[in-house]
Design a protein around this motif. Structure first.
Motif, short mmCIF file in Angstrom:
data_model
loop_
_atom_site.label_atom_id
_atom_site.label_comp_id
_atom_site.label_asym_id
_atom_site.label_seq_id
_atom_site.Cartn_x
_atom_site.Cartn_y
_atom_site.Cartn_z
N LEU A 92 -5.96 -2.72 -10.21
CA LEU A 92 -5.16 -3.20 -9.16
C LEU A 92 -5.77 -2.99 -7.72
CD1 LEU A 92 -2.89 -5.48 -8.62
CD2 LEU A 92 -1.51 -3.62 -8.44
N TRP A 93 -6.14 -1.66 -7.74
CA TRP A 93 -5.95 -0.80 -6.66
C TRP A 93 -7.80 -0.27 -6.19
CZ3 TRP A 93 -1.87 -1.76 -4.11
CH2 TRP A 93 -0.48 -1.81 -4.45
N ASP A 94 -8.46 -0.54 -5.30
CA ASP A 94 -9.65 0.92 -4.94
C ASP A 94 -8.68 2.12 -4.04
OD1 ASP A 94 -11.49 -1.33 -5.00
OD2 ASP A 94 -10.66 -2.41 -3.41
N ARG A 95 -9.82 2.74 -3.94
CA ARG A 95 -9.25 4.25 -4.11
C ARG A 95 -9.91 4.73 -3.07
NH1 ARG A 95 -5.37 7.35 -7.42
NH2 ARG A 95 -5.42 5.10 -9.80
N ILE A 96 -9.37 5.14 -1.85
CA ILE A 96 -10.06 5.73 -0.38
C ILE A 96 -9.80 7.10 -0.71
CG2 ILE A 96 -10.38 5.64 1.44
CD1 ILE A 96 -9.51 2.81 1.67
N ASP A 97 -10.66 8.20 -1.06
CA ASP A 97 -10.34 9.78 -1.36
C ASP A 97 -10.34 9.41 0.77
OD1 ASP A 97 -10.84 11.94 -1.73
OD2 ASP A 97 -13.03 12.05 -2.38
N ASN A 98 -9.51 10.92 0.59
CA ASN A 98 -9.09 11.25 2.24
C ASN A 98 -10.21 12.26 2.22
OD1 ASN A 98 -7.19 9.06 2.45
ND2 ASN A 98 -5.40 9.96 1.70
N GLY A 99 -10.71 13.04 1.67
CA GLY A 99 -11.62 13.78 1.77
C GLY A 99 -11.03 15.47 1.21
N THR A 108 -5.28 1.39 -1.58
CA THR A 108 -5.54 -0.35 -1.34
C THR A 108 -5.55 -1.86 -2.36
OG1 THR A 108 -7.20 -0.56 -1.04
CG2 THR A 108 -6.32 0.65 0.71
N LEU A 109 -4.95 -2.70 -2.16
CA LEU A 109 -5.06 -3.72 -2.73
C LEU A 109 -6.69 -4.69 -3.00
CD1 LEU A 109 -3.09 -4.94 -4.92
CD2 LEU A 109 -3.04 -6.53 -2.70
N LYS A 116 -7.96 -12.56 0.12
CA LYS A 116 -7.64 -12.04 1.50
C LYS A 116 -8.35 -10.47 2.24
CE LYS A 116 -3.69 -14.29 2.12
NZ LYS A 116 -3.74 -15.22 2.81
N GLY A 117 -10.39 -10.48 2.22
CA GLY A 117 -10.97 -9.10 2.01
C GLY A 117 -10.87 -8.94 3.02
N TYR A 121 -4.06 -4.80 1.98
CA TYR A 121 -2.46 -4.27 1.69
C TYR A 121 -2.71 -2.35 1.19
CZ TYR A 121 -2.19 -8.85 2.62
OH TYR A 121 -1.90 -10.75 2.95
N ARG A 122 -1.96 -2.26 1.83
CA ARG A 122 -1.45 -0.68 0.93
C ARG A 122 -0.64 -0.40 0.05
NH1 ARG A 122 -4.27 -0.49 6.50
NH2 ARG A 122 -5.82 0.65 6.12
N ALA A 123 -0.78 0.62 -0.84
CA ALA A 123 0.05 1.19 -1.77
C ALA A 123 1.16 2.04 -0.72
CB ALA A 123 -0.30 2.15 -2.89
N GLY A 124 2.69 1.67 -0.72
CA GLY A 124 3.69 3.11 -0.30
C GLY A 124 3.70 2.74 1.48
#
Length: 279
Positions: A92-99, A108-109, A116-117, A121-124
Motif C-alpha cells: 500500500l505504501w512507498d517507504r522513504i528512508d530517513n537516513g 506514503t500512499l 493522485k500523483g 498521503y502519509r501514514a500517521g
C-alpha cells in the motif's frame, strides 16, 4: 473497558495535536480514508473466512476484533498493521528512508492507489489509527463489526467486476496488449469501471453486474447520471479499488484473497454464512 480506553486515548491524542498546532490535523479526505478502511475490512473478512463461524452476530464480532484487535484473545489490530505496512499492507505504501538517524522510514500512499500523483498521503499524519478506526472522522466511536462487514461486501462487489475486466484484458496466450504495463492496466480497469458504473446502460451486460443507481459502494456517487460521460474524470476510483489492488490478482501470491473470485459467498444472509467456509 479496553475499547473505552482506546476511545479516550484517541480523543486525548486529537486534543494534543490540536493544541500543539492550533489547526485541524492534515487528514486525507474522506474518500481516501474509506478506501483504506475497505482494504482493511476485506483483509478482516479474508481472515474471518478461515474461522468456524456461522451466526451473524459472531461474524460481526470477529470482524470487529480483527479490525480493532482484542488483547484478551491475543488478536492484533489490522488497522495498526495497515499503518505500519505489515504483511499484505506493505504494497500500500512507498517507504522513504530517513537516513542514518535511526528513525523509522516514512510511509506514503502509493500514487497508483490514490490516482493522485501530485498529492502525498502519509501514514500517521494523513491517515491515522484514529481516523481509520472511527466510524466518522469527527465522531470518536469505533467502526462496528457490522459496518466493517458491509464495507468488505461493497468492496468485493466492485472487485468482482474489476476482476472480470482485468481478465478480459489478456489475450488467449495470457498476455496483455503490446507495450502495456501495470499503469496501463490500472487505467484500463478504472476506465471500464467508470463506464460500467456511471456510463449509459448497455444491453450486453448482465443486469446483476450493473451497479444500482444509488449504490453507496460507488465512489463519487454524488455525480449525476445526466452529467457523466464515457471519459473517466481524472483521479476517479471506484469504492474498493485499494482493496482490489492490494489483495487482488496482482498482489503477492501469499496475500491474494480468494474472496474476489468468490464474491457471491460473502454472507448476504445468515443462511449462507456456511458458504464462507466452503469458499
Amino acid at each position: 473497558v479496553f475499547y473505552i480506553g482506546i476511545i479516550k486515548e484517541m480523543a486525548s491524542q486529537g486534543r494534543k495535536t490540536s493544541n500543539s498546532s492550533n489547526r485541524k490535523p492534515n487528514l486525507a479526505p474522506a474518500n481516501i480514508q474509506k478506501q483504506v478502511q475497505a482494504a482493511i475490512a476485506v483483509s478482516c473478512m479474508t481472515y474471518v473466512s478461515s474461522l468456524e463461524t456461522t451466526k451473524l452476530p459472531d461474524v460481526h464480532q470477529k470482524h470487529f476484533y480483527s479490525y480493532h484487535g482484542n488483547p484478551v484473545s491475543g488478536i492484533l489490530p489490522m488497522v495498526k498493521d495497515c499503518l505500519t505496512g505489515e504483511g499484505s499492507f506493505g504494497d500500500l505504501w512507498d517507504r522513504i528512508d530517513n537516513g542514518s538517524d535511526g528513525s523509522a522510514a516514512q510511509l506514503t500512499l502509493k500514487t497508483h492507489m490514490s490516482q493522485k500523483g501530485h498529492i502525498l498521503y502519509r501514514a500517521g499524519e494523513s491517515l491515522t489509527i484514529q481516523s481509520l478506526s472511527n466510524a466518522r472522522q469527527m465522531n470518536p466511536i469505533l467502526i462496528s463489526g457490522r459496518a466493517i462487514f458491509a464495507m468488505a461486501q461493497a468492496a468485493l462487489k466492485n472487485g468482482k467486476k474489476a476482476l472480470f475486466i482485468e481478465k478480459a484484458a489478456y489475450n488467449s496466450a495470457g498476455l496483455l496488449p503490446s507495450g502495456w504495463n501495470d499503469e496501463d492496466l490500472d487505467k484500463h480497469i478504472l476506465d471500464e469501471m467508470w463506464k460500467l458504473l456511471k456510463g449509459p446502460k448497455v444491453h450486453d451486460v448482465d443486469v446483476e453486474e450493473i451497479e444500482d443507481e444509488n449504490d453507496p459502494s460507488d465512489e463519487h456517487s454524488d455525480v449525476s447520471k445526466d452529467d457523466t460521460t464515457l471519459e473517466r474524470p481524472e483521479g476517479w476510483i471506484f469504492q474498493g479499488w485499494f482493496a482490489y489492488r492490494l489483495l487482488g490478482p496482482r498482489a503477492h501470491p501469499d496475500f491474494q484473497t480468494h474472496l474476489f473470485s468468490n464474491a457471491q459467498h460473502t454472507f448476504s444472509t445468515i443462511e449462507n454464512h456456511a458458504a464462507l467456509q466452503a469458499a
